[in-house]
Design a protein around this motif. Structure first.
Motif, PDB file in Angstrom:
ATOM      1  N   THR A 209       0.835  -1.217   0.000  1.00  0.00           N
ATOM      2  CA  THR A 209       0.000   0.000   0.000  1.00  0.00           C
ATOM      3  C   THR A 209       0.867   1.264   0.000  1.00  0.00           C
ATOM      4  N   GLU A 210       2.153   1.115   0.171  1.00  0.00           N
ATOM      5  CA  GLU A 210       3.050   2.280   0.009  1.00  0.00           C
ATOM      6  C   GLU A 210       3.337   2.432  -1.477  1.00  0.00           C
ATOM      7  N   VAL A 211       2.991   3.589  -2.029  1.00  0.00           N
ATOM      8  CA  VAL A 211       3.137   3.776  -3.481  1.00  0.00           C
ATOM      9  C   VAL A 211       3.817   5.107  -3.782  1.00  0.00           C
ATOM     10  N   LEU A 212       4.265   5.197  -5.025  1.00  0.00           N
ATOM     11  CA  LEU A 212       4.837   6.442  -5.524  1.00  0.00           C
ATOM     12  C   LEU A 212       3.809   7.002  -6.494  1.00  0.00           C
ATOM     13  N   HIS A 213       3.076   8.020  -6.027  1.00  0.00           N
ATOM     14  CA  HIS A 213       2.004   8.577  -6.851  1.00  0.00           C
ATOM     15  C   HIS A 213       2.583   9.657  -7.754  1.00  0.00           C
ATOM     16  N   LYS A 214       2.175   9.633  -9.029  1.00  0.00           N
ATOM     17  CA  LYS A 214       2.679  10.655  -9.959  1.00  0.00           C
ATOM     18  C   LYS A 214       1.542  11.585 -10.349  1.00  0.00           C
ATOM     19  N   GLU A 215       1.774  12.906 -10.190  1.00  0.00           N
ATOM     20  CA  GLU A 215       0.800  13.878 -10.698  1.00  0.00           C
ATOM     21  C   GLU A 215       1.559  15.113 -11.171  1.00  0.00           C
ATOM     22  N   HIS A 216       1.099  15.714 -12.234  1.00  0.00           N
ATOM     23  CA  HIS A 216       1.694  16.941 -12.796  1.00  0.00           C
ATOM     24  C   HIS A 216       3.226  16.850 -12.939  1.00  0.00           C
ATOM     25  N   GLY A 217       3.755  15.638 -13.106  1.00  0.00           N
ATOM     26  CA  GLY A 217       5.198  15.499 -13.330  1.00  0.00           C
ATOM     27  C   GLY A 217       6.046  15.363 -12.073  1.00  0.00           C
ATOM     28  N   TYR A 218       5.437  15.442 -10.900  1.00  0.00           N
ATOM     29  CA  TYR A 218       6.221  15.201  -9.669  1.00  0.00           C
ATOM     30  C   TYR A 218       5.704  13.930  -8.980  1.00  0.00           C
ATOM     31  N   TYR A 219       6.483  13.451  -7.986  1.00  0.00           N
ATOM     32  CA  TYR A 219       6.138  12.206  -7.305  1.00  0.00           C
ATOM     33  C   TYR A 219       5.760  12.464  -5.843  1.00  0.00           C
ATOM     34  N   ILE A 220       4.788  11.733  -5.368  1.00  0.00           N
ATOM     35  CA  ILE A 220       4.403  11.792  -3.958  1.00  0.00           C
ATOM     36  C   ILE A 220       4.435  10.363  -3.412  1.00  0.00           C
ATOM     37  N   LYS A 221       5.330  10.128  -2.466  1.00  0.00           N
ATOM     38  CA  LYS A 221       5.371   8.806  -1.823  1.00  0.00           C
ATOM     39  C   LYS A 221       4.371   8.812  -0.670  1.00  0.00           C
ATOM     40  N   VAL A 222       3.544   7.816  -0.599  1.00  0.00           N
ATOM     41  CA  VAL A 222       2.492   7.816   0.424  1.00  0.00           C
ATOM     42  C   VAL A 222       1.947   6.406   0.631  1.00  0.00           C
ATOM     43  N   ASP A 223       1.537   6.144   1.863  1.00  0.00           N
ATOM     44  CA  ASP A 223       0.744   4.948   2.151  1.00  0.00           C
ATOM     45  C   ASP A 223      -0.608   5.440   2.655  1.00  0.00           C
ATOM     46  N   PRO A 224      -1.654   5.348   1.799  1.00  0.00           N
ATOM     47  CA  PRO A 224      -2.942   5.937   2.199  1.00  0.00           C
ATOM     48  C   PRO A 224      -3.599   5.245   3.393  1.00  0.00           C
ATOM     49  N   THR A 225      -3.075   4.109   3.825  1.00  0.00           N
ATOM     50  CA  THR A 225      -3.628   3.479   5.035  1.00  0.00           C
ATOM     51  C   THR A 225      -3.037   4.131   6.300  1.00  0.00           C
ATOM     52  N   LYS A 226      -1.966   4.929   6.129  1.00  0.00           N
ATOM     53  CA  LYS A 226      -1.282   5.514   7.298  1.00  0.00           C
ATOM     54  C   LYS A 226      -1.430   7.018   7.399  1.00  0.00           C
ATOM     55  N   VAL A 227      -1.676   7.670   6.257  1.00  0.00           N
ATOM     56  CA  VAL A 227      -1.731   9.137   6.256  1.00  0.00           C
ATOM     57  C   VAL A 227      -2.674   9.597   5.153  1.00  0.00           C
ATOM     58  N   PHE A 228      -3.313  10.754   5.405  1.00  0.00           N
ATOM     59  CA  PHE A 228      -4.252  11.322   4.428  1.00  0.00           C
ATOM     60  C   PHE A 228      -3.555  11.618   3.112  1.00  0.00           C
ATOM     61  N   PHE A 229      -4.217  11.225   2.016  1.00  0.00           N
ATOM     62  CA  PHE A 229      -3.822  11.712   0.697  1.00  0.00           C
ATOM     63  C   PHE A 229      -5.008  11.529  -0.236  1.00  0.00           C
ATOM     64  N   SER A 230      -5.272  12.511  -1.095  1.00  0.00           N
ATOM     65  CA  SER A 230      -6.316  12.347  -2.097  1.00  0.00           C
ATOM     66  C   SER A 230      -5.822  12.829  -3.450  1.00  0.00           C
ATOM     67  N   SER A 231      -5.816  11.897  -4.398  1.00  0.00           N
ATOM     68  CA  SER A 231      -5.408  12.269  -5.759  1.00  0.00           C
ATOM     69  C   SER A 231      -6.429  13.236  -6.366  1.00  0.00           C
ATOM     70  N   ARG A 232      -7.629  13.292  -5.791  1.00  0.00           N
ATOM     71  CA  ARG A 232      -8.699  14.139  -6.340  1.00  0.00           C
ATOM     72  C   ARG A 232      -8.453  15.629  -6.062  1.00  0.00           C
ATOM     73  N   ASP A 233      -7.462  15.951  -5.236  1.00  0.00           N
ATOM     74  CA  ASP A 233      -7.154  17.360  -4.963  1.00  0.00           C
ATOM     75  C   ASP A 233      -6.100  17.923  -5.915  1.00  0.00           C
ATOM     76  N   GLN A 234      -5.694  17.143  -6.913  1.00  0.00           N
ATOM     77  CA  GLN A 234      -4.539  17.574  -7.718  1.00  0.00           C
ATOM     78  C   GLN A 234      -4.798  18.849  -8.524  1.00  0.00           C
ATOM     79  N   THR A 235      -6.025  19.052  -8.995  1.00  0.00           N
ATOM     80  CA  THR A 235      -6.328  20.275  -9.755  1.00  0.00           C
ATOM     81  C   THR A 235      -6.222  21.488  -8.836  1.00  0.00           C
ATOM     82  N   ASP A 236      -6.690  21.306  -7.607  1.00  0.00           N
ATOM     83  CA  ASP A 236      -6.615  22.401  -6.631  1.00  0.00           C
ATOM     84  C   ASP A 236      -5.161  22.739  -6.292  1.00  0.00           C
ATOM     85  N   ARG A 237      -4.320  21.710  -6.212  1.00  0.00           N
ATOM     86  CA  ARG A 237      -2.898  21.961  -5.899  1.00  0.00           C
ATOM     87  C   ARG A 237      -2.272  22.857  -6.966  1.00  0.00           C
ATOM     88  N   LEU A 238      -2.593  22.549  -8.216  1.00  0.00           N
ATOM     89  CA  LEU A 238      -2.040  23.325  -9.315  1.00  0.00           C
ATOM     90  C   LEU A 238      -2.579  24.755  -9.270  1.00  0.00           C
TER      91      LEU A 238
END
Ligand SMILES: C[S@@+](CC[C@H](N)C(=O)[O-])C[C@H]1O[C@@H](n2cnc3c(N)ncnc32)[C@H](O)[C@@H]1O
Length: 278
Positions: A92-121
């Motif tokens: 469940t630890e993955v390297l998520h790719k969005e907008h050309g950068y990487y986010i290492k995360v385990d979503p079972t241990k810490v909050f992360f939502s790929s659905r916020d990526q447009t807002d980040r930009l």
């Protein structure tokens, strides 16, 4: 990645009885990249007997998916985590790719939502050159990475309580070669008062409860600065409660931007108000 799962229904035709097919979710979240991904899906109780077949179909739709998790209930606790039922076991630890950068995360241990990526930009594009940014409730630091990649802030200080969030954030700054961001492990209520009047921009990325920290965020701002205030709003009138809270805390402030970030729950949106303090 949010997979449009029209074909999930199609794949399950003949497996799930016709009268239940409409209950098959229309979307699921995939966090990760080619190096491996985890799929997160909400399955209603009526589909309990078919949950493993659904998980198998999800994994077949994306060849990078190694683990399939089913959300159980809503986000809860200080760390804002879902409980999951494992339908397909895998890393469940993955390297998520969005907008050309990487986010290492385990979503079972810490909050992360790929659905916020447009807002980040969108937030990153508003950051001016040389700005000092205070990023509160930072999780694994994705907004800091986006700001450092797409803008030229002088410094970013990112504060997170969950030790896993802090650990991944440090790693994410290293992975993306970010030199102008510092991760701080601690409670915002303790850490932020140390930074009064030092920042041009403050992010309050905690939609459920950020309003309690709004006075603190304004104290950390230099005049002429901006607070990105996240809140929840009903579909029929998403912004008025958030705007009222802002007005009560800072009558002289001006709301420059109101955005619906995404769906949060049925009939409820996550919203963002950009608030300018003169
Ligand atoms: C909604 S999440 C947002 C995380 C991140 N900004 C993102 O967009 O992925 C809120 C985060 O605030 C953290 N948090 C909650 N209370 C906190 C506090 N008092 N001080 C610091 N962090 C806190 C949680 O652990 C969680 O990671």
């Amino acid at each position: 990645m949010l997979e449009e799962a029209v074909s999930l229904k199609r794949r399950l035709d003949g497996v799930v009885p016709p009268e239940l097919l409409e209950k098959v979710p229309t979307s699921f979240e995939v966090i990760g990249s080619r190096a491996g991904a985890v799929a997160i899906i909400e399955i209603p109780p009526e589909l309990e007997p078919y949950k493993y077949a659904i998980a198998k179909a999800v994994a077949e739709m994306n060849k990078h998916v190694r683990a399939v998790l089913r959300k159980v209930g809503g986000r809860s606790g200080e760390y804002r985590l879902y409980s999951y039922e494992t339908l397909i076991e895998g890393p469940t630890e993955v390297l998520h790719k969005e907008h050309g950068y990487y986010i290492k995360v385990d979503p079972t241990k810490v909050f992360f939502s790929s659905r916020d990526q447009t807002d980040r930009l969108d937030v990153a594009r508003r950051v001016g050159e040389g700005e000092r940014v205070l990023y509160l409730f930072a999780g694994v630091g994705p907004y800091a990475v986006a700001m450092a990649k797409f803008a030229k802030p002088r410094a970013i200080v990112a504060v997170e309580l969950n030790p896993w969030g802090f650990k991944y954030m440090v790693e994410n700054f290293r992975l993306n070669k970010i030199k102008n961001a510092v991760a701080v492990h601690g409670d915002v209520a303790v850490v932020a008062p140390l930074f009064k009047r030092r920042y041009d921009r403050v992010l309050l990325t905690l939609p459920l409860g950020a309003y309690r920290y709004l006075p603190l965020a304004f104290e950390c701002l230099e005049s002429g600065g901006v607070v990105h205030f996240y809140h929840l709003g009903r579909e029929e009138d998403p912004f008025s409660e958030a705007a009222e809270i802002v007005k009560n805390h800072c009558p002289e402030c001006r709301i420059m931007e109101r955005r619906v970030v995404r769906d949060y729950a049925p009939g409820v949106y996550k919203v963002r108000l950009d608030v300018y303090k003169p």
